[in-house]
Scaffold this motif. Structure first.
Motif, short mmCIF file in Angstrom:
data_model
loop_
_atom_site.label_atom_id
_atom_site.label_comp_id
_atom_site.label_asym_id
_atom_site.label_seq_id
_atom_site.Cartn_x
_atom_site.Cartn_y
_atom_site.Cartn_z
N PHE A 473 0.83 -1.21 0.00
CA PHE A 473 0.00 0.00 0.00
C PHE A 473 0.86 1.27 0.00
N ALA A 474 1.85 1.32 0.90
CA ALA A 474 2.57 2.58 1.09
C ALA A 474 3.34 3.00 -0.16
N PRO A 475 4.23 2.14 -0.70
CA PRO A 475 4.89 2.56 -1.94
C PRO A 475 3.92 2.63 -3.11
N GLY A 476 2.89 1.79 -3.08
CA GLY A 476 1.88 1.84 -4.14
C GLY A 476 1.24 3.21 -4.20
N PHE A 477 0.92 3.75 -3.01
CA PHE A 477 0.32 5.08 -3.00
C PHE A 477 1.27 6.11 -3.59
N LEU A 478 2.55 6.06 -3.17
CA LEU A 478 3.52 7.06 -3.66
C LEU A 478 3.64 6.98 -5.17
N LEU A 479 3.76 5.74 -5.68
CA LEU A 479 3.92 5.58 -7.13
C LEU A 479 2.67 6.02 -7.88
N ALA A 480 1.51 5.74 -7.31
CA ALA A 480 0.28 6.03 -8.04
C ALA A 480 -0.02 7.52 -8.08
N PHE A 481 0.39 8.26 -7.06
CA PHE A 481 -0.08 9.65 -6.99
C PHE A 481 1.00 10.71 -7.14
N PHE A 482 2.26 10.40 -6.79
CA PHE A 482 3.25 11.46 -6.96
C PHE A 482 3.48 11.82 -8.43
N PRO A 483 3.44 10.83 -9.35
CA PRO A 483 3.56 11.24 -10.76
C PRO A 483 2.45 12.20 -11.19
N LEU A 484 1.31 12.13 -10.52
CA LEU A 484 0.21 13.02 -10.93
C LEU A 484 0.53 14.48 -10.65
N TYR A 485 1.36 14.73 -9.62
CA TYR A 485 1.79 16.12 -9.41
C TYR A 485 2.53 16.63 -10.64
N TRP A 486 3.42 15.81 -11.12
CA TRP A 486 4.21 16.21 -12.29
C TRP A 486 3.28 16.40 -13.49
N LEU A 487 2.41 15.40 -13.68
CA LEU A 487 1.50 15.48 -14.82
C LEU A 487 0.66 16.74 -14.74
N GLY A 488 0.21 17.06 -13.53
CA GLY A 488 -0.61 18.25 -13.36
C GLY A 488 0.17 19.50 -13.74
N MET A 489 1.42 19.55 -13.33
CA MET A 489 2.20 20.73 -13.66
C MET A 489 2.55 20.79 -15.14
N MET A 490 2.53 19.60 -15.79
CA MET A 490 2.74 19.60 -17.24
C MET A 490 1.46 19.99 -17.98
N GLY A 491 0.37 20.11 -17.24
CA GLY A 491 -0.87 20.58 -17.87
C GLY A 491 -1.92 19.52 -18.10
N ALA A 492 -1.71 18.32 -17.56
CA ALA A 492 -2.69 17.25 -17.78
C ALA A 492 -3.95 17.54 -16.97
N THR A 493 -5.09 17.67 -17.63
CA THR A 493 -6.33 17.98 -16.92
C THR A 493 -6.89 16.71 -16.29
N ARG A 494 -7.68 16.94 -15.22
CA ARG A 494 -8.29 15.79 -14.56
C ARG A 494 -9.47 15.28 -15.39
N ARG A 495 -9.95 14.08 -15.08
CA ARG A 495 -11.14 13.51 -15.69
C ARG A 495 -11.04 13.44 -17.22
#
Lengths: 708, 210
Positions: A473-495
């Motif tokens: 769970f713990a590393p799974g959470f980090l891997l699943a969500f920390f890349p989303l910070y980067w993606l968000g800053m690259m402009g990837a919209t949600r949904r």
């Protein structure tokens, strides 16, 4: 008699399988597969109950029960079943986003929209809410030395309304479509012009049922804490979990009403042509945004505060130390509860208020980080100088401290309207709130399950598998969500269901890997429960105190008897049970026993739940006869119940005495287990208190004094 | 704890029925909390009305064009007198435990309450037929009907509750549960007065004045 009179708007094409027959595709196959799982799961449950002859016990001992402990367990069972569905949906969305760069992926846009809507709705209303509600229901009365909540039947009714909502959402897998409007269901998209089908109606009525249930729960638990504390349990002697339960209950009383109002207005717009949130005729969707987040922001704290309470219990117990800064933790909790009503606007900084309004709410949002920071320091300082055991709940706690702080930092970033304008509606936001809710709430609940499971069922959970699950769970959470910070800053919209930017792919792949690990963690958790049930003889801890606990719930047998406390305890300090063990006065026989009145089981609550579910289904599909009949029946049940007089039964003092003396004798006869042997089969639930380490572990017995 | 420490807002049974008074503590406190959450709901509806009655008029009529102040005033009186009657019913229950007396006052309360609901429905009828002001006409009217309708729905459910309580008084008599239910219904009924005063002031008086 025509079809529409009887079946409303249901047609054979409403069934999910019709889509697969008429228009076969992978997306439809997945929808049909999910529908089949729901149907087969229900069928398998029916067969299992029939074969094992469990229908009668299920009805007699569980569904009709008004015992807060059974209600609590049923809440958590709902949460785990719904979690299984929503976490699989999350993995599907991850897979779709990974597969859909410069291509359509394997899900249709509409199917993807339903996935993120059900995922959010379920995770908030039917996983997190029942999880915390179940836990508060189970643990809080035990911590304050009460025999039940103030209004046990009302408690069962809350449960059944929540269950009705959960069933409605499960039905939407098979009959019809769900909303594609996200968990927040913003109009005008969710209005009748843009979402003409039944999807939004499923959302409205499922959420309304859950919301009414939560209002009643909040009321019930708050009254319980104010009125049912045992002698000597002053407010500032209450365990911190009870304090957070109180704050959450108060938030529920105030915050659920705006949600109910918002869903009712949306329903009136859709069903009766009103103009609350429509585009023309004076409707204004900003009213919806305000109402929804007037509920939505306190809701965040409704969820996180009980988890904070869990963390406070876990860190003190597994550091063998009194919690650091008890009073500051109480004040911090209260501050958070109050401030949580003053920040809702930060959910829509970009929706047109003036810069000054945004600035005020931005500052308020940053301020709310301060009491949370106080709590983090208190937890850290509790560990200082303690003898820390790295058991599963403690691992979750340490992981929580590390990741929650990072999530909190991104929250402070988002609280700045200038930053928010840049990243709003991107995956950065998705990363942020998952970063708060998963390590904070969800892992808090997992830690609570590990921590209180032996109290509830009388045997510990398998520690090795618990750790294995944590390490997925713990590393799974980090891997699943920390890349989303980067993606968000690259402009990837949600949904978003397909992409055109190939730069996203590596990050999406990492996130997919994380989702896989999370699924593995969940599989290991289920395995852990199954294995523990099988090995319950070795893991048994019936004497009630496997972790050298501190509050009153550890002073009674596991599982606790129906009456909880044979004699109501009389406390004179914080951590009363721990102090009693230290002073050598735990497990003493009480001077006298009295008859105990407990409420009888009743079919009232399950009948109300059944009719509420039928009522909501009737409304979703415009089956008016069903809606009217069910609504009338709900109130017929309530009225009939008000004429019942024989609602309590008496447990004779002799029965209570026999059970309690047997428990006390067993506890006194069993040698206390030290902390380093806590995870072995020596641990029968009789702790050798850390406070007595090095001293002889004998405890005087036989003397009759007022019991603890 | 002494009896006086257990006093709660509203009618107390302390002097006449110590046992009932003890049972009342938790139940009545719980009901006050319920009333509070119900008032939050009304607060939200008031806030919605406040916004919609200014911004949500669109092509529809303005508040001053559709409201009948006389009718609203008569409704106010009906509701206040019904609350007064309920107060007398409660005193009758507390000091005399007289079934007939309680039932007569409850009947009066219920009749006044029913007259209130009837007049309000008549208001709606007039608005829809003579002023072309149904809830579908504008955001303002949607909010108006929801706010007053929610109140009317509360009053109507209070009436149903009152019928049931009359039956229980007649059949069961003044047991502790029946007394506590009457006390809660009384609080509920008085709260609806308070809400109506808000509606009369902010919706009707303010609406006609501005």
């Amino acid at each position: 008699m025509n079809w529409e009179l009887i079946f409303g708007q249901i047609k054979w094409t409403s069934f999910v399988f019709a889509g697969m027959i008429e228009n076969p595709s992978l997306s439809e196959a997945i929808a049909s597969g999910a529908g089949s799982i729901a149907v087969l799961g229900a069928l398998a449950t029916v067969i299992l109950l029939t074969v094992k002859g469990w229908w009668v016990p299920l009805w007699r001992d569980w569904l009709t029960s008004v015992d807060h402990k059974k209600v609590g367990i049923m809440y958590i069972a709902i949460a785990l079943v719904m979690f299984a569905r929503a976490v699989i949906e999350a993995a599907l969305m991850r897979a779709q986003q990974l597969a859909a760069t410069e291509g359509a992926g394997f899900l249709s846009a509409d199917h993807f929209g339903q996935l993120f809507s059900t995922h959010g709705t379920i995770m908030i209303f039917f996983v997190a809410m029942p999880f915390i509600t179940g836990l508060m229901n189970y643990v809080m009365p035990l911590q304050i030395g009460a025999r039940d909540v103030s209004f046990p039947l009302l408690n069962a009714i809350s449960l059944m309304l929540t269950m009705a909502g959960a069933i409605l959402i499960m039905v939407s897998l098979v009959v019809g479509q769900f909303s594609t409007g996200g968990w927040s269901a913003y109009p005008p998209f969710t209005g009748i012009d843009f979402s003409p089908g039944e999807g939004v109606d499923y959302w409205i009525w499922a959420v309304s049922l859950g919301s009414i249930g939560s209002t009643l729960t909040g009321l019930n638990l708050a009254v319980t804490i104010y009125k049912k504390r045992c002698p000597g349990m002053s407010l500032f002697r209450m365990p911190l979990f009870t304090w957070t339960t109180l704050c959450t209950s108060i938030l529920m009383i105030f915050a659920m009403a705006p949600l109910t109002a918002a869903t009712v207005m949306l329903a009136l717009d859709r069903y009766a042509g009103f103009h609350f949130f429509t585009n023309g005729d004076g409707g204004n969707m900003m009213n919806y945004a305000n109402l929804f987040w007037l509920f939505g922001h306190p809701e965040v704290y409704i969820l996180i505060l009980p988890a904070f309470g869990v963390w406070s219990e876990v860190v003190a117990t597994f550091s063998s130390k009194r919690i650091y800064g008890y009073t500051s933790l109480v004040y911090a909790t209260m501050c958070i509860a109050v401030l949580s009503f003053a920040v809702w606007l930060h959910h829509f900084f970009t929706m047109g208020q003036s810069a000054n309004v945004n600035a005020i709410f931005g500052i308020a949002t940053m301020i709310i980080g301060v009491p949370t920071g106080v709590k983090v320091y208190d937890w850290l300082l509790t560990m200082v100088g303690g003898r820390i055991r790295f058991s599963t709940p403690m691992l979750y706690h340490i992981n929580f401290l590390l990741t929650f702080i990072l999530g909190g930092m991104t929250g402070v970033l988002l609280a700045n309207p200038g930053v928010d304008f840049q990243v709003h509606n991107t995956l950065f936001l998705v990363a942020h709130f998952h970063n708060m809710i998963i390590p904070g709430v969800l892992f808090g609940m997992f830690a609570a399950v590990q921590f209180w499971f032996p109290k509830v069922f009388g045997f510990r959970l398998h520690e090795g598998l618990g750790r294995a699950s944590f390490w997925c769970f713990a590393p799974g959470f980090l891997l699943a969500f920390f890349p989303l910070y980067w993606l968000g800053m690259m402009g990837a919209t949600r949904r978003t269901y397909m992409w055109s930017n190939p730069d996203y792919v590596p990050w999406l792949a990492l996130a997919m890997l994380g989702a896989g690990l999370i699924l593995a963690g969940f599989a290991l958790m289920v395995t852990q429960i199954v294995v523990s049930v099988r090995q319950r003889a070795q893991l048994a801890a019936p004497l009630g105190d496997p972790w050298d606990g501190r509050a009153l719930e550890w002073s009674i047998p596991s599982p606790p008897p129906a009456w909880n406390f044979a004699v109501l305890p009389n406390v004179s300090s914080q951590d009363p049970f721990y102090e009693a063990k230290k002073a050598g006065i735990a497990y003493r026989s009480p001077a006298a026993y009295e008859d105990i009145e407990v409420p009888r089981n009743t079919a009232t609550a399950p009948l109300i739940g059944l009719f509420a579910c039928a009522w909501a289904f009737g409304l979703v599909w415009h089956i008016w006869w069903l809606a009217i009949a069910s609504f009338v029946l709900i109130w017929v049940v309530v009225i009939a119940r008000s004429f019942a007089t024989d609602t309590e039964e008496t447990i004779p003092a002799a029965t209570v005495k026999a059970a309690n003396e047997a428990f006390l004798a067993a506890a006194r006869a069993t040698p206390g287990v030290t902390r380093d042997r806590e995870m072995t089969s020596d641990n029968k639930g009789r702790a050798h208190p850390e406070a007595l380490e090095g001293r002889a572990g004998t405890i005087a017995s036989g003397t009759a004094v007022e019991a603890l | 704890m002494s009896l006086s420490e257990r006093l709660h807002p509203g009618l107390n049974l302390a002097g006449t029925d110590p046992e009932g008074h003890e049972a009342a503590e938790e139940t009545l406190f719980g009901f006050w909390i319920f009333l509070m959450s119900d008032l939050v709901l009304f607060a939200v509806l008031f806030a919605t009305y406040a916004a919609m009655s200014v911004q949500g008029i669109a092509e529809g009529p303005r508040p001053a064009e559709v409201f009948d102040l006389t009718a609203a005033f008569v409704e106010t009186l009906l509701l206040l007198f019904s609350s007064f009657a309920f107060g007398l019913a409660m005193l009758e229950m507390k000091y005399r435990e007289n079934r007939r007396g309680v039932l007569v006052w409850l009947l009066l309360t219920g009749l006044l309450g029913a007259a209130f609901v009837g007049m309000e429905l008549h208001d709606y009828y007039v608005m829809i037929t003579q002023h072309a002001a149904p809830p579908q006409a504008s955001g303002f009217l949607s909010a108006y009907y929801l706010l007053t309708g929610t109140h009317a729905l509360h009053v109507s459910s209070g009436l149903v509750w009152m019928v049931i309580m009359a039956v229980q008084v007649a059949l069961i008599g003044f047991t502790t549960p029946v007394k506590l239910r009457l006390m809660r219904l009384a609080l509920f009924w008085h709260m609806l007065d308070v809400v109506w005063i808000g509606i009369f002031t902010f919706v009707y008086l303010y609406g006609v004045a501005s």
